[in-house]
Design a protein around this motif. Structure first.
Motif, PDB file in Angstrom:
ATOM      1  N   GLU A   1       2.193  11.057  11.616  1.00  0.00           N
ATOM      2  CA  GLU A   1       1.388   9.825  11.626  1.00  0.00           C
ATOM      3  C   GLU A   1       0.560   9.704  10.352  1.00  0.00           C
TER       4      GLU A   1
ATOM      5  N   ARG B   1       2.942   8.345   7.788  1.00  0.00           N
ATOM      6  CA  ARG B   1       3.242   6.931   8.042  1.00  0.00           C
ATOM      7  C   ARG B   1       2.067   6.048   7.649  1.00  0.00           C
TER       8      ARG B   1
ATOM      9  N   THR C   1       8.541   5.644   7.350  1.00  0.00           N
ATOM     10  CA  THR C   1       8.931   6.708   8.279  1.00  0.00           C
ATOM     11  C   THR C   1      10.351   7.195   8.021  1.00  0.00           C
TER      12      THR C   1
END
Length: 134
Positions: free
Chosen positions: A112, A115, A121
């Motif tokens: 995360e 990202r 991603t």
């Protein structure tokens, strides 16, 4: 950046990869896997594809920067230590395609974190070779 005596037959010096993490070899030389990743970036470009690179355990981002120079459309360098300034300096000509993410790959949140910082991603080339042995 503290540099000490020569470590091995390759003439590598101890340029700290971060406290407790040994030498940052990538800033000193490329090995066979580094060269193959560069080749892969060029192959993708020759096929008309983008080459998005993720370098996990990037240290100061030397290999991620080399892949930018090879034509990567995005190069994300990830390390537990805050080498963002070093990475920005290495990639000044391609700063808009370079992202440094400081995160701990032992945490559950690292995907995360990547990202959120890189807004990406999916990657075409992933480098992880200098992290596993730590």
């Amino acid at each position: 950046m503290q540099v000490t005596a020569i470590l091995n037959s390759y003439q590598d010096k101890l340029i700290q990869a971060g406290e407790g993490y040994g030498a940052d070899i990538a800033v000193q030389r490329q090995d066979e896997l580094d060269l193959k990743s560069e080749q892969q970036v060029r192959s993708l470009l020759a096929m008309g594809r983008a080459a998005r690179v993720l370098d996990l355990g990037a240290g100061r981002g030397a290999q991620a920067a080399r892949l930018l120079r090879a034509g990567a459309s995005l190069s994300v360098a990830v390390d537990i230590h805050g080498f963002a300034d070093d990475f920005a300096h290495l990639t000044s000509a391609a700063r808009g395609r370079a992202v440094f993410v400081q995160t701990d790959l032992n945490s559950e949140d690292w995907p995360e974190d990547i990202r959120a910082a890189a807004n990406e991603t999916e990657f075409d080339v992933v480098i992880f070779q200098r992290t596993i042995h730590y």
